[in-house]
Design a protein around this motif. Structure first.
Motif, mmCIF file in Angstrom:
data_model
loop_
_atom_site.group_PDB
_atom_site.id
_atom_site.type_symbol
_atom_site.label_atom_id
_atom_site.label_comp_id
_atom_site.label_asym_id
_atom_site.label_seq_id
_atom_site.Cartn_x
_atom_site.Cartn_y
_atom_site.Cartn_z
ATOM 1 N N SER A 114 -30.665 20.680 -0.392
ATOM 2 C CA SER A 114 -31.033 22.091 -0.537
ATOM 3 C C SER A 114 -29.844 22.942 -0.971
ATOM 4 N N HIS A 115 -30.132 24.228 -1.192
ATOM 5 C CA HIS A 115 -29.096 25.201 -1.530
ATOM 6 C C HIS A 115 -28.451 25.802 -0.277
ATOM 7 N N GLY A 116 -28.766 25.259 0.891
ATOM 8 C CA GLY A 116 -28.209 25.756 2.152
ATOM 9 C C GLY A 116 -29.256 25.987 3.216
ATOM 10 N N CYS A 117 -30.522 26.060 2.805
ATOM 11 C CA CYS A 117 -31.600 26.258 3.770
ATOM 12 C C CYS A 117 -31.980 24.942 4.445
ATOM 13 N N VAL A 118 -32.887 25.060 5.416
ATOM 14 C CA VAL A 118 -33.415 23.884 6.112
ATOM 15 C C VAL A 118 -34.809 23.619 5.539
ATOM 16 N N ARG A 119 -34.869 22.762 4.537
ATOM 17 C CA ARG A 119 -36.149 22.428 3.929
ATOM 18 C C ARG A 119 -36.959 21.567 4.889
ATOM 19 N N SER A 120 -38.250 21.872 4.963
ATOM 20 C CA SER A 120 -39.129 21.198 5.920
ATOM 21 C C SER A 120 -40.469 20.884 5.262
ATOM 22 N N PRO A 121 -41.220 19.912 5.793
ATOM 23 C CA PRO A 121 -42.579 19.681 5.293
ATOM 24 C C PRO A 121 -43.426 20.944 5.438
ATOM 25 N N GLY A 122 -44.353 21.146 4.526
ATOM 26 C CA GLY A 122 -45.139 22.373 4.508
ATOM 27 C C GLY A 122 -45.858 22.665 5.817
ATOM 28 N N ASN A 123 -46.516 21.660 6.398
ATOM 29 C CA ASN A 123 -47.256 21.884 7.646
ATOM 30 C C ASN A 123 -46.320 22.266 8.798
ATOM 31 N N ASP A 124 -45.146 21.661 8.836
ATOM 32 C CA ASP A 124 -44.184 21.953 9.899
ATOM 33 C C ASP A 124 -43.565 23.345 9.722
ATOM 34 N N ALA A 125 -43.242 23.701 8.490
ATOM 35 C CA ALA A 125 -42.674 25.029 8.231
ATOM 36 C C ALA A 125 -43.677 26.117 8.595
ATOM 37 N N LYS A 126 -44.949 25.900 8.256
ATOM 38 C CA LYS A 126 -46.003 26.871 8.596
ATOM 39 C C LYS A 126 -46.172 26.970 10.103
ATOM 40 N N TRP A 127 -46.172 25.823 10.783
ATOM 41 C CA TRP A 127 -46.305 25.825 12.249
ATOM 42 C C TRP A 127 -45.165 26.604 12.885
ATOM 43 N N PHE A 128 -43.938 26.348 12.424
ATOM 44 C CA PHE A 128 -42.788 27.022 13.017
ATOM 45 C C PHE A 128 -42.830 28.530 12.729
#
Length: 391
Positions: free
Chosen positions: A326-340
């Motif tokens: 990444s460019h510095g962010c914490v990339r996550s799976p779509g379902n997990d990012a939405k849940w969080f």
């Protein structure tokens, strides 16, 4: 606009009103005849000098020698007040003295214009409290502001205050910030009141009004992220509730300051604001520069002011759990990012380890990077304990 005005008092034969040094009307002194004196009542104008409140007494107390009555807090600028005192002699005779006065209408240009958290908000156990001003508070007024704050909570909490100038504030507003020594105990209520009305902020100008705020501390949410194992783990009240593979900053963009700005920062972050769809562009670059991008990224939860988010991955999915791309962010799976995004509070603790870039304490809400013993820069650096919250 700065307004100036003289205090206007009406004195009667047997009562005297005396102003405190730093307040619109801190001391209220009545001198009826006879050896015994007691405070009968001070009624406060609830409509800034137009109509007297019906029977509302101001909080305060007599001095030990019963010659001076002092209000607990400073009074509202432009307010009309009445003082009445009755003295009883040993023989049982009484004498009454009364006086009326109006406090100065000169209000300071420096005002409280923001408090964080929001009213009624539920926040995480790492959450600081911000009292924010539209401009810098004069140095000589800061001790008065510090003493004007009442902070109470359901569970006693030890913490300290720190002044931040606009350059170190997350949103550019000068602030007085409370940080607990340890994370707040979960599931409790917090109440803040700043008795700002009547504080002497400058030469013959006074704080305009009091400010209050109530909010809640929710469950304990702690997120740990390891850049070397590429794994994120979420705990609620000490129990693991979810985990997933992530991809952090790849690095490779060292600026003149010697910092690789494509690395994720290691340290104790706090969740801040969030965006259903966040537009992301690299800081310090323009279109056409190497490394330029312009993307709309969903389910973005901010964790710093340097552009770091926990968000849905929009690039190579094979990086998740395996490589830092990444460019510095914490990339996550779509379902997990939405849940969080939907599950987290502001002020949740996010601990990131395994990178060569350190989180600066003034980056976002990185205040847990400062040892508690060095946090306070107020006039009295002694830690404070929140008062019991009254029902």
């Amino acid at each position: 606009m700065r307004r100036r005005g003289r205090r206007r008092h009406r004195r009667e034969d047997r009562a005297r009103i005396a102003d405190g040094d730093d307040r619109t009307g801190e001391r209220r002194r009545a001198r009826p005849s006879g050896p015994g004196r007691r405070r009968q009542g001070v009624r406060r104008d609830a409509r800034r000098g137009r109509r007297h409140a019906q029977g509302k007494a101001g909080a305060g107390a007599l001095t030990a020698d019963k010659t001076t009555w002092r209000s607990s807090w400073t009074l509202q600028p432009g307010g009309d007040y009445r003082v009445q005192a009755t003295a009883t002699s040993p023989a049982g005779k009484t004498a009454t003295a009364a006086s009326a006065f109006r406090t100065s209408t000169a209000v300071a240009a420096t005002r409280i214009n923001n408090v964080v958290p929001s009213a009624g908000e539920t926040v995480g156990t790492g959450m600081p409290i911000f009292i924010q001003f539209n401009k810098e508070v004069p140095e000589r007024a800061k001790p008065l502001v510090e003493k004007s704050v009442e902070l109470s909570s359901t569970k006693p909490t030890v913490g300290s205050w720190r002044w931040l100038d606009k350059g170190h504030s997350f949103n550019g507003l000068p602030s007085l910030v409370f940080r607990p020594k340890k994370p707040w105990e979960p599931n409790q209520e917090v109440s803040l009141r700043v008795h700002y009305a009547g504080l002497k902020i400058g030469d013959d100008v006074f704080g305009a009004k009091d400010v209050s705020r109530k909010f809640k501390i929710g469950d304990s949410h702690v997120v740990t992220i390891n850049a070397k194992t590429h794994k994120l783990v979420v705990q609620k009240n000490g129990e693991t509730v979810r985990s997933w593979g992530v991809s952090l900053g790849a690095g490779g963009d060292v600026w003149a300051d010697g910092v690789d700005h494509l690395l994720t920062t290691s340290g104790v972050h706090l969740t801040m604001d969030r965006s259903r769809m966040e537009r992301m562009r690299p800081p310090g670059k323009k279109e056409g520069d190497p490394g330029w991008y312009d993307e709309q990224v969903p389910w973005a939860t901010r964790i710093s002011n340097s552009g770091e988010y926990i968000h849905q991955n929009m690039d190579d999915p094979s990086c998740l759990g395996n490589r830092n791309c990444s460019h510095g962010c914490v990339r996550s799976p779509g379902n997990d990012a939405k849940w969080f995004y939907n599950w987290s509070y502001r002020g949740d603790i996010v601990k990131i380890t395994g990178t060569a870039r350190k989180l600066d304490w003034w980056n976002g809400w990185g205040y847990w990077e400062v040892p508690f013993a060095k946090w306070s820069n107020t006039g009295d650096t002694t830690p404070v304990t929140t008062a019991p919250l009254k029902p």
